[in-house]
Design a protein around this motif. Structure first.
Motif, short mmCIF file in Angstrom:
data_model
loop_
_atom_site.label_atom_id
_atom_site.label_comp_id
_atom_site.label_asym_id
_atom_site.label_seq_id
_atom_site.Cartn_x
_atom_site.Cartn_y
_atom_site.Cartn_z
N ALA A 38 0.83 -1.19 0.00
CA ALA A 38 0.00 0.00 0.00
C ALA A 38 0.87 1.25 0.00
CB ALA A 38 -0.91 0.00 1.21
N PRO A 39 1.52 1.55 -1.15
CA PRO A 39 2.36 2.75 -1.17
C PRO A 39 1.50 4.01 -1.11
CG PRO A 39 2.15 1.85 -3.37
CD PRO A 39 1.47 0.89 -2.44
N THR A 40 2.04 5.05 -0.53
CA THR A 40 1.31 6.30 -0.46
C THR A 40 1.52 7.06 -1.76
OG1 THR A 40 3.20 7.37 0.58
CG2 THR A 40 1.51 6.46 2.04
N GLN A 41 0.46 7.64 -2.27
CA GLN A 41 0.53 8.42 -3.49
C GLN A 41 0.92 9.85 -3.15
OE1 GLN A 41 0.03 7.78 -6.74
NE2 GLN A 41 -0.30 5.60 -6.47
N ASP A 42 1.87 10.38 -3.88
CA ASP A 42 2.27 11.76 -3.68
C ASP A 42 1.35 12.63 -4.53
OD1 ASP A 42 3.49 14.14 -3.20
OD2 ASP A 42 5.46 13.54 -3.94
N PRO A 43 0.58 13.52 -3.90
CA PRO A 43 -0.36 14.33 -4.68
C PRO A 43 0.32 15.39 -5.54
CG PRO A 43 -0.37 15.02 -2.40
CD PRO A 43 0.52 13.82 -2.49
N LEU A 44 1.57 15.71 -5.28
CA LEU A 44 2.27 16.75 -6.04
C LEU A 44 3.18 16.14 -7.09
CD1 LEU A 44 3.33 19.19 -3.18
CD2 LEU A 44 1.38 19.40 -4.71
N THR A 45 3.11 16.67 -8.29
CA THR A 45 4.04 16.25 -9.34
C THR A 45 5.31 17.07 -9.22
OG1 THR A 45 3.23 17.90 -10.92
CG2 THR A 45 2.08 15.76 -10.88
N ALA A 46 6.32 16.68 -9.98
CA ALA A 46 7.58 17.44 -9.99
C ALA A 46 7.32 18.86 -10.48
CB ALA A 46 8.61 16.74 -10.87
N ARG A 47 6.43 19.01 -11.46
CA ARG A 47 6.10 20.33 -11.98
C ARG A 47 5.41 21.17 -10.90
NH1 ARG A 47 6.18 23.17 -16.51
NH2 ARG A 47 4.52 24.63 -17.01
N ASP A 48 4.48 20.56 -10.14
CA ASP A 48 3.81 21.27 -9.05
C ASP A 48 4.84 21.82 -8.07
OD1 ASP A 48 1.32 20.61 -10.10
OD2 ASP A 48 1.08 18.87 -8.79
N ARG A 49 5.80 20.97 -7.73
CA ARG A 49 6.84 21.39 -6.77
C ARG A 49 7.68 22.53 -7.35
NH1 ARG A 49 6.18 16.24 -4.94
NH2 ARG A 49 6.06 16.12 -2.69
N ARG A 50 7.97 22.46 -8.64
CA ARG A 50 8.75 23.54 -9.28
C ARG A 50 7.98 24.85 -9.22
NH1 ARG A 50 9.88 21.72 -15.00
NH2 ARG A 50 10.67 23.82 -15.20
N ILE A 51 6.67 24.79 -9.49
CA ILE A 51 5.84 25.99 -9.46
C ILE A 51 5.79 26.57 -8.05
CG2 ILE A 51 3.46 26.83 -9.71
CD1 ILE A 51 3.20 24.79 -12.06
N ILE A 52 5.51 25.72 -7.07
CA ILE A 52 5.43 26.19 -5.67
C ILE A 52 6.79 26.73 -5.23
CG2 ILE A 52 5.05 25.47 -3.28
CD1 ILE A 52 3.05 23.36 -4.49
N GLY A 53 7.86 26.02 -5.58
CA GLY A 53 9.20 26.47 -5.22
C GLY A 53 9.52 27.84 -5.80
N GLU A 54 9.07 28.07 -7.04
CA GLU A 54 9.29 29.37 -7.69
C GLU A 54 8.50 30.47 -6.96
OE1 GLU A 54 10.85 31.88 -10.67
OE2 GLU A 54 11.27 29.75 -10.41
N ILE A 55 7.28 30.17 -6.55
CA ILE A 55 6.44 31.15 -5.88
C ILE A 55 7.01 31.54 -4.52
CG2 ILE A 55 4.18 31.51 -4.78
CD1 ILE A 55 2.99 29.76 -7.04
N ILE A 56 7.40 30.54 -3.72
CA ILE A 56 7.86 30.86 -2.36
C ILE A 56 9.38 30.93 -2.26
CG2 ILE A 56 5.77 29.91 -1.33
CD1 ILE A 56 7.34 27.45 -0.50
N GLN A 57 10.04 30.81 -3.40
CA GLN A 57 11.49 30.96 -3.52
C GLN A 57 12.26 29.98 -2.63
OE1 GLN A 57 12.17 35.14 -2.90
NE2 GLN A 57 11.23 35.67 -4.85
N THR A 93 -3.43 33.09 -8.24
CA THR A 93 -2.95 34.05 -9.24
C THR A 93 -1.48 33.82 -9.55
OG1 THR A 93 -4.55 35.68 -8.48
CG2 THR A 93 -2.71 36.50 -9.80
N ARG A 94 -0.68 33.64 -8.50
CA ARG A 94 0.76 33.40 -8.68
C ARG A 94 1.01 32.08 -9.43
NH1 ARG A 94 4.42 35.57 -9.63
NH2 ARG A 94 5.96 34.57 -8.32
N VAL A 95 0.24 31.04 -9.12
CA VAL A 95 0.40 29.75 -9.81
C VAL A 95 0.15 29.94 -11.30
CG1 VAL A 95 -0.63 27.47 -10.15
CG2 VAL A 95 -0.09 28.25 -7.84
N ALA A 96 -0.92 30.66 -11.65
CA ALA A 96 -1.23 30.90 -13.07
C ALA A 96 -0.11 31.69 -13.75
CB ALA A 96 -2.56 31.65 -13.19
#
Length: 188
Positions: A38-57, A93-96
């Motif tokens: 029963a592996p846990t699914q990671d809800p964030l993709t690598a792209r999601d993490r890149r976007i969030i990382g860019e927003i919060i630096q 707004t920042r994500v978009a």
């Protein structure tokens, strides 16, 4: 009459250490098996993490997860244990804004192109072999017969009817498949 006296023998400490080690190994094995089942699914993709990382630096790898609380606050959980709150509307707004400017990673590009190739093959009634991700190329077959090679590189989609020969270039997977002389499959 003879009497037998039973005494409890001491278990050597080395045996107890071996038993504790074996028990620890068993628990570790059971835990790994439970994760495999029963592996846990990671809800964030690598792209999601890149976007969030860019927003919060921050580095994308330092983003663990995000969630929305009360419909108004977006919380970003970091790997180190910290949490950052943001207004949901501001964050959206920042994500978009960041999504539009963030270039595709090579992996994301390959996944997008692979999906495009799969759809184009379905249109022509073809199936393809294993994809070489470095060159993004594959062999195409129709009714068990080799049709040609299709791939994609920095210049765009290409097709080749033989191993060695001239590439025929087109802007989409569907168009390069047509350049191989394959006609659209007709539904029965």
């Amino acid at each position: 009459m003879t009497y037998t006296t039973h005494t409890q023998q001491a278990i050597p400490s080395s045996f107890r250490d071996e038993q504790a080690t074996a028990q620890a190994e068993l628990y570790t094995h059971l835990e790994s098996q439970a994760e495999a089942v029963a592996p846990t699914q990671d809800p964030l993709t690598a792209r999601d993490r890149r976007i969030i990382g860019e927003i919060i630096q921050v580095e994308p790898e330092s983003v663990r997860t995000i969630w929305i609380e009360g419909g108004i606050t977006v919380w970003v959980q970091l790997v180190g244990g910290g949490r950052l709150p943001f207004d949901r509307n501001w964050f959206a707004t920042r994500v978009a804004e960041v999504k539009v400017t963030l270039p595709e990673s090579p992996r994301e590009r390959n996944e997008r192109l692979s999906d495009e190739l799969e759809k184009a093959c379905a249109i022509f009634g073809l199936y393809h072999g294993e994809i070489d991700w470095l060159g993004f190329s594959t062999k195409l077959y129709q009714d068990g017969h080799f049709v040609g090679f299709v791939g994609c590189d920095q210049q765009g989609w290409y097709a080749r009817p033989r191993q060695y020969g001239v590439n025929r270039v087109a802007p989409s997977a569907e168009q390069v498949i047509a350049l191989l002389g394959v006609r659209t499959a007709i539904a029965a």
